[in-house]
Design an enzyme around this catalytic site. Sequence first.
Site, PDB file in Angstrom:
ATOM      1  N   LYS A 133      -5.422 -10.108  -6.314  1.00 53.50           N
ATOM      2  CA  LYS A 133      -6.540 -10.461  -5.433  1.00 53.50           C
ATOM      3  C   LYS A 133      -7.780  -9.616  -5.758  1.00 53.50           C
ATOM      4  O   LYS A 133      -7.644  -8.454  -6.138  1.00 53.50           O
ATOM      5  CB  LYS A 133      -5.983 -10.248  -4.018  1.00 53.50           C
ATOM      6  CG  LYS A 133      -6.872  -9.917  -2.948  1.00 53.50           C
ATOM      7  CD  LYS A 133      -6.067  -9.709  -1.666  1.00 53.50           C
ATOM      8  CE  LYS A 133      -6.106  -8.235  -1.279  1.00 53.50           C
ATOM      9  NZ  LYS A 133      -5.824  -7.935   0.101  1.00 53.50           N
ATOM     10  N   LYS A 136       0.821  -1.222   0.000  1.00 51.82           N
ATOM     11  CA  LYS A 136       0.000   0.000   0.000  1.00 51.82           C
ATOM     12  C   LYS A 136       0.847   1.262   0.000  1.00 51.82           C
ATOM     13  O   LYS A 136       0.462   2.264  -0.588  1.00 51.82           O
ATOM     14  CB  LYS A 136      -0.968   0.007   1.182  1.00 51.82           C
ATOM     15  CG  LYS A 136      -2.107  -0.985   1.006  1.00 51.82           C
ATOM     16  CD  LYS A 136      -3.316  -0.588   1.814  1.00 51.82           C
ATOM     17  CE  LYS A 136      -4.494  -1.501   1.513  1.00 51.82           C
ATOM     18  NZ  LYS A 136      -5.580  -1.387   2.467  1.00 51.82           N
ATOM     19  N   LYS A 163     -11.523  -4.251  -3.125  1.00 50.05           N
ATOM     20  CA  LYS A 163     -12.350  -3.047  -3.227  1.00 50.05           C
ATOM     21  C   LYS A 163     -11.591  -1.920  -3.900  1.00 50.05           C
ATOM     22  O   LYS A 163     -12.171  -1.016  -4.461  1.00 50.05           O
ATOM     23  CB  LYS A 163     -12.721  -2.543  -1.827  1.00 50.05           C
ATOM     24  CG  LYS A 163     -13.572  -3.476  -1.039  1.00 50.05           C
ATOM     25  CD  LYS A 163     -13.856  -2.912   0.340  1.00 50.05           C
ATOM     26  CE  LYS A 163     -13.359  -3.877   1.406  1.00 50.05           C
ATOM     27  NZ  LYS A 163     -13.988  -3.791   2.691  1.00 50.05           N
TER      28      LYS A 163
HETATM   29  P1  TYM Z   1     -10.677  -6.244   4.610  1.00 52.82           P
HETATM   30  O1  TYM Z   1     -11.696  -5.229   4.934  1.00 52.82           O
HETATM   31  O2  TYM Z   1      -9.734  -5.959   3.492  1.00 52.82           O
HETATM   32  O3  TYM Z   1     -11.372  -7.635   4.284  1.00 52.82           O
HETATM   33  C1  TYM Z   1     -12.329  -8.243   5.159  1.00 52.82           C
HETATM   34  C2  TYM Z   1     -12.153  -9.746   5.115  1.00 52.82           C
HETATM   35  O4  TYM Z   1     -12.293 -10.232   3.774  1.00 52.82           O
HETATM   36  C3  TYM Z   1     -11.163 -11.038   3.430  1.00 52.82           C
HETATM   37  N1  TYM Z   1     -10.854 -10.830   2.000  1.00 52.82           N
HETATM   38  C4  TYM Z   1     -10.691 -11.833   1.109  1.00 52.82           C
HETATM   39  N2  TYM Z   1     -10.753 -13.176   1.243  1.00 52.82           N
HETATM   40  C5  TYM Z   1     -10.559 -13.934   0.129  1.00 52.82           C
HETATM   41  N3  TYM Z   1     -10.292 -13.394  -1.104  1.00 52.82           N
HETATM   42  C6  TYM Z   1     -10.211 -12.048  -1.277  1.00 52.82           C
HETATM   43  N4  TYM Z   1      -9.967 -11.534  -2.480  1.00 52.82           N
HETATM   44  C7  TYM Z   1     -10.412 -11.205  -0.130  1.00 52.82           C
HETATM   45  N5  TYM Z   1     -10.402  -9.848   0.052  1.00 52.82           N
HETATM   46  C8  TYM Z   1     -10.676  -9.641   1.356  1.00 52.82           C
HETATM   47  C9  TYM Z   1     -10.030 -10.519   4.309  1.00 52.82           C
HETATM   48  O5  TYM Z   1      -9.034 -11.506   4.478  1.00 52.82           O
HETATM   49  C10 TYM Z   1     -10.757 -10.189   5.602  1.00 52.82           C
HETATM   50  O6  TYM Z   1     -10.888 -11.346   6.409  1.00 52.82           O
HETATM   51  N6  TYM Z   1      -7.281  -5.473   8.201  1.00 52.82           N
HETATM   52  C11 TYM Z   1      -8.551  -6.135   7.892  1.00 52.82           C
HETATM   53  C12 TYM Z   1      -9.677  -5.709   8.819  1.00 52.82           C
HETATM   54  C13 TYM Z   1      -9.378  -5.916  10.258  1.00 52.82           C
HETATM   55  C14 TYM Z   1      -9.362  -7.168  10.949  1.00 52.82           C
HETATM   56  C15 TYM Z   1      -9.033  -6.829  12.296  1.00 52.82           C
HETATM   57  C16 TYM Z   1      -9.568  -8.487  10.574  1.00 52.82           C
HETATM   58  C17 TYM Z   1      -9.102  -4.930  11.151  1.00 52.82           C
HETATM   59  N7  TYM Z   1      -8.891  -5.487  12.370  1.00 52.82           N
HETATM   60  C18 TYM Z   1      -8.935  -7.823  13.276  1.00 52.82           C
HETATM   61  C19 TYM Z   1      -9.465  -9.475  11.548  1.00 52.82           C
HETATM   62  C20 TYM Z   1      -9.138  -9.143  12.886  1.00 52.82           C
HETATM   63  C21 TYM Z   1      -8.967  -5.751   6.493  1.00 52.82           C
HETATM   64  O7  TYM Z   1      -8.613  -4.717   5.980  1.00 52.82           O
HETATM   65  O8  TYM Z   1      -9.852  -6.625   5.922  1.00 52.82           O
END
Ligand code: TYM
Length: 339
Positions: free
Chosen positions: A201, A115, A204
């Site tokens: 991947k 990022k 969003k």
């Molecule tokens: P975020 O918002 O990017 O994504 C939310 C969840 O979706 C999963 N994910 C995917 N899984 C499979 N294929 C994909 N292409 C894909 N894109 C997203 C992510 O693995 C995630 O589980 N940092 C985290 C949010 C967060 C969090 C936490 C998660 C903040 N604090 C504590 C777990 C525990 C994030 O940006 O996820």
Amino acid sequence: MRIVSGIQPTGNLHLGNYLGAIRNWVKMQDEVTGGGGQCLYFLADLHAISMPHDPAQLSANTREMVAALVACGIDPEKSVLFNQAQVPAHAELQWLLNGTARTGWLNRMTQWKDKAGKNREGASVALYTYPVLQAADVLLYQATHVPVGDDQKQHLELARDIAQKFNNDFADEGAPVFTLPEPTIPPEAARIMSLRDGLAKMSKSDSSDMSRINLIDDADTIMSKIRKAKTDPEVLPSDKAGLDGRAEAANLVGIYAAMAGKTVDAVLAQYGGAGFGRFKPALGELLVETLAPINARFVSLREDGEALDAVLAKGALRARELAAPTLSAAYQALGLVRF
Ligand code: TYM
């Protein structure tokens, strides 16, 4: 069992979020809450300010994401559903953990490297310390399991490292302050790829909407995105090994398998020898069938902003109660005086 996970409210839920994480959240909610365990799911709005953002859009997205999660099956009566900004303990614990996390650990985070890109000097401090807030999110509640997609595995390993070092450095022998959380990553669909590039991947932040299926896409949009998804000229192989080196084909078959609750081999036993002209419409229909009810619930839920705010207020109240003992224990372990 204590299940904790979060999602950034930075726009619509897409199929990667759903198959990689949210579907598992719902499954764990239904399994765990029956057996006396607890699930906490939150919108990581504090994480969302690590990148340039529009404040009005962030508030709107936070409410929309609540509607989307409830539409997917998260039940605010069974799970604690809230946003970080209403639970100050997240930011407080992050600061306390900043004393334990090492800059060398953060420098190795691939999300930070991706990022920040070439412009590290211009990246926000929040983007750099993002994984420490993520560690605070789960350690605050003594999470035992954290359902996430594969891309979050490294952040969770860091959370374990921070918990372990904090316990070693500051906790009394035999009385750890933090539980070491386990990531729960689905065997199929841990990493759903872009429909335009099988090596990137699904995300969003991809500028092309054609690269992802959004949970709010209507049936025509889903069919058209799948029809136009990048593929190769070969027919589908009859076993998994035949997908090696065919990233786009592997992704579509993986999505089909995850949606149908089958293994990749079972899907190939059915479609081996078929061309994409036959496979794509079948995949599109399967997606439409599963997503249509979610879509309909989402559209009606998002109309009632007050009800969504009430869900968040109630969840935050409960989360604050659950967070309090661990936050106090962390202050105390560090020798910080509070009366
Ligand atoms: P975020 O918002 O990017 O994504 C939310 C969840 O979706 C999963 N994910 C995917 N899984 C499979 N294929 C994909 N292409 C894909 N894109 C997203 C992510 O693995 C995630 O589980 N940092 C985290 C949010 C967060 C969090 C936490 C998660 C903040 N604090 C504590 C777990 C525990 C994030 O940006 O996820």
